[in-house]
Design a protein around this motif. Structure first.
Motif, short mmCIF file in Angstrom:
data_model
loop_
_atom_site.label_atom_id
_atom_site.label_comp_id
_atom_site.label_asym_id
_atom_site.label_seq_id
_atom_site.Cartn_x
_atom_site.Cartn_y
_atom_site.Cartn_z
N TYR A 2 0.84 -1.20 0.00
CA TYR A 2 0.00 0.00 0.00
C TYR A 2 0.88 1.25 0.00
O TYR A 2 1.83 1.36 0.77
N ASN A 3 0.52 2.24 -0.86
CA ASN A 3 1.27 3.48 -0.95
C ASN A 3 0.40 4.63 -0.44
O ASN A 3 -0.52 5.06 -1.13
N ALA A 4 0.69 5.13 0.75
CA ALA A 4 -0.11 6.20 1.36
C ALA A 4 0.03 7.51 0.60
O ALA A 4 -0.89 8.34 0.61
N THR A 5 1.16 7.70 -0.07
CA THR A 5 1.38 8.95 -0.81
C THR A 5 0.33 9.13 -1.90
O THR A 5 -0.16 10.24 -2.13
N GLU A 6 -0.02 8.04 -2.56
CA GLU A 6 -1.05 8.11 -3.61
C GLU A 6 -2.40 8.52 -3.01
O GLU A 6 -3.14 9.31 -3.61
N GLN A 7 -2.71 7.98 -1.84
CA GLN A 7 -3.97 8.31 -1.17
C GLN A 7 -4.02 9.79 -0.81
O GLN A 7 -5.02 10.46 -1.02
N PHE A 8 -2.91 10.33 -0.29
CA PHE A 8 -2.86 11.76 0.04
C PHE A 8 -2.96 12.63 -1.20
O PHE A 8 -3.58 13.69 -1.18
N ALA A 9 -2.37 12.18 -2.29
CA ALA A 9 -2.48 12.91 -3.55
C ALA A 9 -3.94 12.97 -4.01
O ALA A 9 -4.41 14.01 -4.50
N GLU A 10 -4.66 11.86 -3.83
CA GLU A 10 -6.08 11.83 -4.19
C GLU A 10 -6.88 12.79 -3.31
O GLU A 10 -7.78 13.49 -3.79
N PHE A 11 -6.57 12.83 -2.01
CA PHE A 11 -7.24 13.78 -1.10
C PHE A 11 -6.99 15.22 -1.56
O PHE A 11 -7.89 16.05 -1.57
N ASN A 12 -5.75 15.50 -1.94
CA ASN A 12 -5.41 16.86 -2.39
C ASN A 12 -6.14 17.22 -3.67
O ASN A 12 -6.62 18.35 -3.82
N LYS A 13 -6.24 16.28 -4.60
CA LYS A 13 -6.99 16.54 -5.84
C LYS A 13 -8.46 16.84 -5.52
O LYS A 13 -9.05 17.74 -6.10
N ALA A 14 -9.02 16.08 -4.61
CA ALA A 14 -10.42 16.30 -4.22
C ALA A 14 -10.58 17.66 -3.56
O ALA A 14 -11.56 18.38 -3.83
N ASN A 15 -9.62 18.05 -2.74
CA ASN A 15 -9.69 19.37 -2.09
C ASN A 15 -9.61 20.50 -3.10
O ASN A 15 -10.32 21.50 -2.98
N VAL A 16 -8.75 20.36 -4.10
CA VAL A 16 -8.65 21.39 -5.15
C VAL A 16 -9.96 21.46 -5.94
O VAL A 16 -10.47 22.55 -6.23
#
Length: 180
Positions: A2-16
């Protein structure tokens, strides 16, 4: 793995995406408010010119009293119409913001649930109790937020109904005085 960095990137995209959507809603609401105020200014100018011309044509006191009453009633009706439209615009904007917030919250909770699920699968042995505690806490906070959201929606609906009833009574009262 599991890569947590990808999950955080998805959260950031959703926030934008959410910030962009809220900015667009704000600009749309501001445009509607600007158009309302511009229209109100045009009406006020038109009524002012008509009133000045009518006042210049007055020949006796009775005509002046009738003219004053006519423009006072017209002013009240204009003000009621403006406030009603302003309230409708504010209610519409609030509903759109609420909808966007609810959608963002739903996406956030799905994302966190997915994150926790994936993280728990790759968690070290013996961490089951901590993962289950986090899942339980997250579920409880989500349920509490949902209840708060429902209660808020009920209060907003009640306030909206009260304001609309008060506006209707105000219009009836203004019409009743005119008929009297």
């Amino acid at each position: 793995m599991y890569n947590a960095t990808e999950q955080f990137a998805e959260f950031n995209k959703a926030n934008v995406a959410n910030a962009t959507k809220l900015a667009a809603l704000s600009i749309e609401a501001a445009e509607k408010l600007f158009r309302l105020n511009l229209n109100a200014a045009k009406i006020a100018l038109q009524q002012g010119v008509e009133g000045a011309q009518a006042a210049a044509a007055v020949k006796d006191v009775q005509d002046l009293i009738a003219l004053r009453t006519k423009y006072a009633e017209s002013g009240v009706q204009t003000a009621l119409s403006y406030s009603r439209t302003l309230y409708d615009l504010a209610s519409e904007a609030q509903a759109e913001y609420s909808s966007a917030a609810e959608e963002a919250w739903a996406n956030y909770t799905k994302g966190v649930a997915s994150f926790v699920d994936k993280a728990s699968k790759s968690a070290p042995a013996g961490s089951d109790a901590a993962v289950n505690a986090f899942k339980s806490t997250f579920a409880a906070s989500t349920a509490a937020f949902d209840q708060f959201q429902k209660a808020t929606r009920q209060v907003v609906n009640l306030a909206d109904a009260s304001v609309r009833a008060a506006a209707a009574n105000g219009s009836k009262a203004a019409k009743g005085r005119r008929a009297a």
